[in-house]
Scaffold this motif. Structure first.
Motif, PDB file in Angstrom:
ATOM      1  N   THR A  82       0.825  -1.203   0.000  1.00 41.66           N
ATOM      2  CA  THR A  82       0.000   0.000   0.000  1.00 41.66           C
ATOM      3  C   THR A  82       0.863   1.258   0.000  1.00 41.66           C
ATOM      4  OG1 THR A  82      -1.626  -1.224   1.295  1.00 41.66           O
ATOM      5  CG2 THR A  82      -1.877   1.170   1.245  1.00 41.66           C
ATOM      6  N   GLU A  83       1.999   1.179   0.671  1.00 44.77           N
ATOM      7  CA  GLU A  83       2.881   2.330   0.830  1.00 44.77           C
ATOM      8  C   GLU A  83       3.702   2.655  -0.424  1.00 44.77           C
ATOM      9  OE1 GLU A  83       5.719   3.362   4.507  1.00 44.77           O
ATOM     10  OE2 GLU A  83       6.397   1.620   3.378  1.00 44.77           O
ATOM     11  N   ILE A  84       3.999   1.670  -1.237  1.00 44.08           N
ATOM     12  CA  ILE A  84       4.900   1.865  -2.379  1.00 44.08           C
ATOM     13  C   ILE A  84       4.440   2.958  -3.349  1.00 44.08           C
ATOM     14  CG2 ILE A  84       5.782   0.718  -4.472  1.00 44.08           C
ATOM     15  CD1 ILE A  84       6.483  -1.637  -2.465  1.00 44.08           C
ATOM     16  N   PRO A  85       3.169   3.031  -3.727  1.00 40.62           N
ATOM     17  CA  PRO A  85       2.766   4.141  -4.604  1.00 40.62           C
ATOM     18  C   PRO A  85       3.025   5.517  -3.963  1.00 40.62           C
ATOM     19  CG  PRO A  85       1.076   2.450  -4.586  1.00 40.62           C
ATOM     20  CD  PRO A  85       2.071   2.073  -3.528  1.00 40.62           C
ATOM     21  N   GLU A  86       2.890   5.601  -2.651  1.00 38.13           N
ATOM     22  CA  GLU A  86       3.177   6.852  -1.938  1.00 38.13           C
ATOM     23  C   GLU A  86       4.667   7.189  -2.036  1.00 38.13           C
ATOM     24  OE1 GLU A  86       1.179   9.086  -0.262  1.00 38.13           O
ATOM     25  OE2 GLU A  86      -0.581   7.997  -0.967  1.00 38.13           O
ATOM     26  N   LEU A  87       5.510   6.172  -1.886  1.00 40.78           N
ATOM     27  CA  LEU A  87       6.960   6.394  -1.980  1.00 40.78           C
ATOM     28  C   LEU A  87       7.375   6.733  -3.411  1.00 40.78           C
ATOM     29  CD1 LEU A  87       8.161   3.589   0.432  1.00 40.78           C
ATOM     30  CD2 LEU A  87       8.174   6.055   0.867  1.00 40.78           C
ATOM     31  N   ASN A  88       6.700   6.129  -4.389  1.00 40.41           N
ATOM     32  CA  ASN A  88       6.957   6.493  -5.793  1.00 40.41           C
ATOM     33  C   ASN A  88       6.657   7.975  -6.004  1.00 40.41           C
ATOM     34  OD1 ASN A  88       7.766   3.945  -6.722  1.00 40.41           O
ATOM     35  ND2 ASN A  88       5.685   3.343  -7.274  1.00 40.41           N
ATOM     36  N   ALA A  89       5.520   8.421  -5.468  1.00 37.28           N
ATOM     37  CA  ALA A  89       5.128   9.828  -5.604  1.00 37.28           C
ATOM     38  C   ALA A  89       6.127  10.734  -4.882  1.00 37.28           C
ATOM     39  CB  ALA A  89       3.715  10.040  -5.047  1.00 37.28           C
ATOM     40  N   LEU A  90       6.568  10.302  -3.705  1.00 37.40           N
ATOM     41  CA  LEU A  90       7.543  11.082  -2.941  1.00 37.40           C
ATOM     42  C   LEU A  90       8.859  11.199  -3.710  1.00 37.40           C
ATOM     43  CD1 LEU A  90       8.207  12.496  -0.212  1.00 37.40           C
ATOM     44  CD2 LEU A  90       9.101  10.280   0.549  1.00 37.40           C
ATOM     45  N   ALA A  91       9.302  10.100  -4.285  1.00 41.03           N
ATOM     46  CA  ALA A  91      10.557  10.118  -5.057  1.00 41.03           C
ATOM     47  C   ALA A  91      10.468  11.109  -6.211  1.00 41.03           C
ATOM     48  CB  ALA A  91      10.876   8.709  -5.576  1.00 41.03           C
ATOM     49  N   GLU A  92       9.325  11.140  -6.891  1.00 42.75           N
ATOM     50  CA  GLU A  92       9.133  12.088  -7.996  1.00 42.75           C
ATOM     51  C   GLU A  92       9.139  13.531  -7.481  1.00 42.75           C
ATOM     52  OE1 GLU A  92       5.692  11.066 -10.365  1.00 42.75           O
ATOM     53  OE2 GLU A  92       6.355   8.972 -10.466  1.00 42.75           O
ATOM     54  N   GLN A  93       8.471  13.734  -6.357  1.00 46.05           N
ATOM     55  CA  GLN A  93       8.375  15.056  -5.742  1.00 46.05           C
ATOM     56  C   GLN A  93       9.753  15.580  -5.330  1.00 46.05           C
ATOM     57  OE1 GLN A  93       5.451  14.622  -2.642  1.00 46.05           O
ATOM     58  NE2 GLN A  93       5.540  16.781  -2.119  1.00 46.05           N
ATOM     59  N   LEU A  94      10.635  14.685  -4.880  1.00 47.20           N
ATOM     60  CA  LEU A  94      11.937  15.077  -4.344  1.00 47.20           C
ATOM     61  C   LEU A  94      13.066  15.038  -5.370  1.00 47.20           C
ATOM     62  CD1 LEU A  94      11.755  13.180  -0.944  1.00 47.20           C
ATOM     63  CD2 LEU A  94      11.453  15.643  -1.333  1.00 47.20           C
ATOM     64  N   GLN A  95      12.742  14.683  -6.585  1.00 43.46           N
ATOM     65  CA  GLN A  95      13.729  14.484  -7.644  1.00 43.46           C
ATOM     66  C   GLN A  95      14.779  15.591  -7.748  1.00 43.46           C
ATOM     67  OE1 GLN A  95      11.670  13.637 -11.230  1.00 43.46           O
ATOM     68  NE2 GLN A  95      13.194  12.171 -11.906  1.00 43.46           N
ATOM     69  N   ASP A  96      14.387  16.845  -7.629  1.00 43.61           N
ATOM     70  CA  ASP A  96      15.308  17.974  -7.814  1.00 43.61           C
ATOM     71  C   ASP A  96      15.736  18.622  -6.500  1.00 43.61           C
ATOM     72  OD1 ASP A  96      14.953  17.619 -10.578  1.00 43.61           O
ATOM     73  OD2 ASP A  96      13.160  18.875 -10.545  1.00 43.61           O
ATOM     74  N   LYS A  97      15.571  17.911  -5.374  1.00 45.54           N
ATOM     75  CA  LYS A  97      15.804  18.552  -4.084  1.00 45.54           C
ATOM     76  C   LYS A  97      16.963  17.976  -3.270  1.00 45.54           C
ATOM     77  CE  LYS A  97      11.173  20.052  -3.537  1.00 45.54           C
ATOM     78  NZ  LYS A  97      10.303  20.856  -3.235  1.00 45.54           N
ATOM     79  N   GLN A  98      17.889  17.259  -3.861  1.00 44.34           N
ATOM     80  CA  GLN A  98      19.005  16.680  -3.097  1.00 44.34           C
ATOM     81  C   GLN A  98      18.523  15.772  -1.966  1.00 44.34           C
ATOM     82  OE1 GLN A  98      21.629  17.025  -5.258  1.00 44.34           O
ATOM     83  NE2 GLN A  98      22.876  17.307  -3.457  1.00 44.34           N
ATOM     84  N   ILE A  99      17.414  15.089  -2.204  1.00 46.46           N
ATOM     85  CA  ILE A  99      16.886  14.113  -1.249  1.00 46.46           C
ATOM     86  C   ILE A  99      16.569  12.861  -2.055  1.00 46.46           C
ATOM     87  CG2 ILE A  99      15.090  13.548   0.426  1.00 46.46           C
ATOM     88  CD1 ILE A  99      14.605  16.593   0.727  1.00 46.46           C
ATOM     89  N   GLY A 100      17.165  11.752  -1.677  1.00 46.02           N
ATOM     90  CA  GLY A 100      16.951  10.509  -2.412  1.00 46.02           C
ATOM     91  C   GLY A 100      16.015   9.566  -1.689  1.00 46.02           C
ATOM     92  N   VAL A 101      15.180   8.879  -2.436  1.00 39.13           N
ATOM     93  CA  VAL A 101      14.301   7.843  -1.883  1.00 39.13           C
ATOM     94  C   VAL A 101      14.841   6.510  -2.370  1.00 39.13           C
ATOM     95  CG1 VAL A 101      11.954   6.902  -1.834  1.00 39.13           C
ATOM     96  CG2 VAL A 101      12.300   9.389  -1.869  1.00 39.13           C
ATOM     97  N   PHE A 102      15.132   5.626  -1.419  1.00 40.96           N
ATOM     98  CA  PHE A 102      15.707   4.325  -1.725  1.00 40.96           C
ATOM     99  C   PHE A 102      14.973   3.240  -0.960  1.00 40.96           C
ATOM    100  CE2 PHE A 102      19.000   7.421  -2.465  1.00 40.96           C
ATOM    101  CZ  PHE A 102      19.563   7.007  -3.652  1.00 40.96           C
TER     102      PHE A 102
END
Length: 155
Positions: free
Chosen positions: A57-77
């Motif tokens: 359930t959480e993975i789509p939220e993390l996908n969205a977060l990764a896209e949101q943070l793409q240009d902000k020097q914050i990585g989602v792994f």
């Protein structure tokens, strides 16, 4: 003779250690993960497993977060809790629709992460490599973003 051996060992040691400092291994697609993708930036590190309902359930939220943070020097792994590797890791990541990078090598020791027996668990790590937060249970992109912003404001 001993001097030469010591010099040779020193050179070999420097070469070996020089390349190991920030080795993050490969991702779910077998691509090498460059140190600059994780070093000196904030990280959102999520542990997941295929059998974990809340993780799914959480993975789509993390996908969205990764896209949101793409240009902000914050990585989602992501990190697979069961330590699956190779084709099995790629397949599991694909089945769950993970679009962010999944580390094949668990970085728990590098970041001195506390071991969690519950999933999902997400760690927020600051740009100095220090764990700032351990978020237990299912997260939304908004919840993680709010926590990141609060932590960065106090940094």
């Amino acid at each position: 003779m001993t001097r030469r051996l010591a010099a040779a060992l020193a050179i070999i040691g420097a070469l070996v250690l020089g390349g190991c400092g920030n080795d993050y291994g490969i991702d779910q697609n077998g691509q090498k993960i460059a140190a600059e993708r994780l070093d000196k930036q904030w990280l959102v590190l999520n542990y997941w497993a295929e059998w974990c309902g809340p993780c799914r359930t959480e993975i789509p939220e993390l996908n969205a977060l990764a896209e949101q943070l793409q240009d902000k020097q914050i990585g989602v792994f992501g990190v697979n809790f069961d330590n699956v590797q190779g084709e099995e890791l790629r397949s599991a990541s694909e089945k769950l629709g993970i679009r962010f990078t999944v580390l094949a090598q668990d970085p728990a020791d590098l970041f001195e992460l506390p071991r969690s027996e519950a999933l999902p668990v997400t760690y927020i790590i600051d740009d100095k490599g220090k764990v700032r937060e351990q978020l237990m249970g299912e997260q939304t992109a908004a919840m993680v973003m709010a926590k990141l912003e609060a932590l960065q404001a106090t940094n």
